[in-house]
Enzyme design. Sequence first.
Site, PDB file in Angstrom:
ATOM      1  N   GLY A  37      37.988   2.322 -21.864  1.00 53.95           N
ATOM      2  CA  GLY A  37      38.235   3.652 -21.315  1.00 53.95           C
ATOM      3  C   GLY A  37      39.715   3.830 -21.025  1.00 53.95           C
ATOM      4  CB  CYS A  90      38.842  -2.776 -23.324  1.00 56.80           C
ATOM      5  SG  CYS A  90      40.537  -2.266 -23.078  1.00 56.80           S
ATOM      6  CE1 TYR A  91      38.844   1.892 -16.252  1.00 60.11           C
ATOM      7  CE2 TYR A  91      36.467   1.948 -16.492  1.00 60.11           C
ATOM      8  CZ  TYR A  91      37.599   2.277 -15.787  1.00 60.11           C
ATOM      9  OH  TYR A  91      37.493   2.972 -14.612  1.00 60.11           O
ATOM     10  CB  SER A 147      21.220  25.397 -44.590  1.00 60.92           C
ATOM     11  OG  SER A 147      21.540  24.018 -44.534  1.00 60.92           O
ATOM     12  N   GLY A 148      19.664  23.748 -47.087  1.00 61.53           N
ATOM     13  CA  GLY A 148      19.975  22.963 -48.273  1.00 61.53           C
ATOM     14  C   GLY A 148      20.996  21.871 -47.974  1.00 61.53           C
ATOM     15  N   GLY A 149      21.579  21.900 -46.768  1.00 59.49           N
ATOM     16  CA  GLY A 149      22.505  20.839 -46.352  1.00 59.49           C
ATOM     17  C   GLY A 149      21.728  19.567 -46.001  1.00 59.49           C
ATOM     18  CB  VAL A 150      22.845  16.063 -45.248  1.00 59.47           C
ATOM     19  CG1 VAL A 150      22.192  14.699 -45.231  1.00 59.47           C
ATOM     20  CG2 VAL A 150      23.988  16.121 -46.198  1.00 59.47           C
ATOM     21  CB  SER A 156      18.512  21.985 -42.514  1.00 55.71           C
ATOM     22  OG  SER A 156      18.944  22.304 -43.805  1.00 55.71           O
ATOM     23  CB  SER A 157      17.649  18.610 -46.853  1.00 57.71           C
ATOM     24  OG  SER A 157      18.245  19.773 -47.357  1.00 57.71           O
TER      25      SER A 157
END
Length: 515
Positions: free
Chosen positions: A54, A81-82, A222-225, A227-228
């Site tokens: 962080g 780390c943090y 929509s045909g996008g990754v 939503s498909s």
Amino acid sequence: MKDVIAVIDFGSQYSQLICRRIRESGVYAELFQYDIKESDLENFNLKGIILSGGPNSVYEKKSPQLPKFILKKNIPIFGICYGMQLLIQNCGGKVIQSKLREYGVANLNVENNSSIFFGLKKKEIVWMSHGDEVVSIPNECKKIASTENCKFAAIENLPQNIFGIQFHPEVKHTKSGKKILENFIFKICKCKKSWTPKSFINETIHEIRNKIGNEKIILGLSGGVDSSVTAALLHKAIGNNLICIFVDNGLLRKNEFENVNQTFKKFPHFNLISVNAKKKFLSALKNVINPETKRKIIGKTFIEVFESTIQKQLKNSTIIFFAQGTLYPDVIESAHPERKKAGLIKTHHNVGGLPKNLKFTLIEPLRYLFKDEVRKVGKSLGLPDEIIFRHPFPGPGLAVRIIGNVNEKSLSILREADFIFNEELLKANLYKKLWQSFAVLTNVKSVGVMGDGRTYENLLALRAVQSDDGMTADWSQLPFSLLKKVSSRIVNEVKGINRIVYDISSKPPSTIEWE
Ligand code: XMP
């Protein structure tokens, strides 16, 4: 029940990456914010806790603190780390501002056979990024590694099963980083590999069936990754009780409408309602050239079309399930305490396209997945590569890639040119390496010569960018030979274009889309 590692986020830019690395090793990891309550972990088969890095200093009053319940949990804890500095401070050690800050690659001397370093060499290359350092450790802790500038580069407290390292195992520059994380999850937490696309699919199907019963789910495809994959997954769970609505707004890419229809027709009894609304969109966009006005008109028209389609489907019912392909990075972003304070809730919480008075329950089956995991799930569900690896495409479609009037003619020119560009990128095996690649039809006209005749036609721009999330992007240094071939094919094959330029601007200061 799957084994789970909780990663507590103290604001490091790498927190999500820790989750991804663990998941890549086959164990489910989930990110929680530093204001987490013990009850948030109740329903998990929790095997270990990782505390992220962080930007703050643990000794500052207002810095994020270690949730009290964590040390009492009696399961392995790994501070990075943090996260390590918090553990040290809470167990009685001391952290101060370092005289020598360490940023970048460092040589680690492994000084002990700790199980967190199982299989590592005595000297390792690691990635450091810190301005504070641990100067004393509690009695029950043992130093297990150092670098030239960092005496306590790693510690362990075996009786309490606590481990801490000052460097970042999640970034690729730490050569054995994956091994270290795997030592924690497998050797120390004794996790089993139970996070695979198949296990995710089976678990989700079970949950969805329990939740939905015999009701219907509506999904805007929509045909996008995203939503498909959501569609394929929900279809596997509830069959034709899933109603997908795919709106052809006339602003899609070449063959896109047909391809999406073809893909989903292959799934048995797939309930897909394809709405041809081209005319409605194009007449609403007639003579509109202002980019923001275009976007508003397209958004409003989409809602009208979607709403009337749903109403026809639902008839008299008033409660529905509505699905969205929201992914994990969006969920994490809107859950961050600083964002919550600022009221910056992302727009994915506002579900567009639904009748105003309709009560609905939102179903987001991918809300715990990263994009690469979504792709693996899509593949396992039988979706073709063409959909799984498709570049992101803006909701307003080709309208924001036509500078000036959007009409049948300008759309057809752009579609052809865009298709040729991406076809050549696919042939050259470069498509998958890009975040986005597309053509933009400008309203600049210039003089050219073709055969023996003078031409006065439009200028086309090609854009290809590399990016991780679309927030920033670099223009891609595509091979000249490829650009030459694309340019020659487009001017020869697409009527209406006589000059082509390649966009060499990055984001910022430019945006990815032109409008
Ligand atoms: P910009 O142009 O802002 O785009 O750099 C960043 C990413 O967002 C996509 N984009 C959109 N996606 N609706 C969407 O669903 C939109 O209105 C929209 N505008 C831009 C863009 O393609 C890029 O991936």
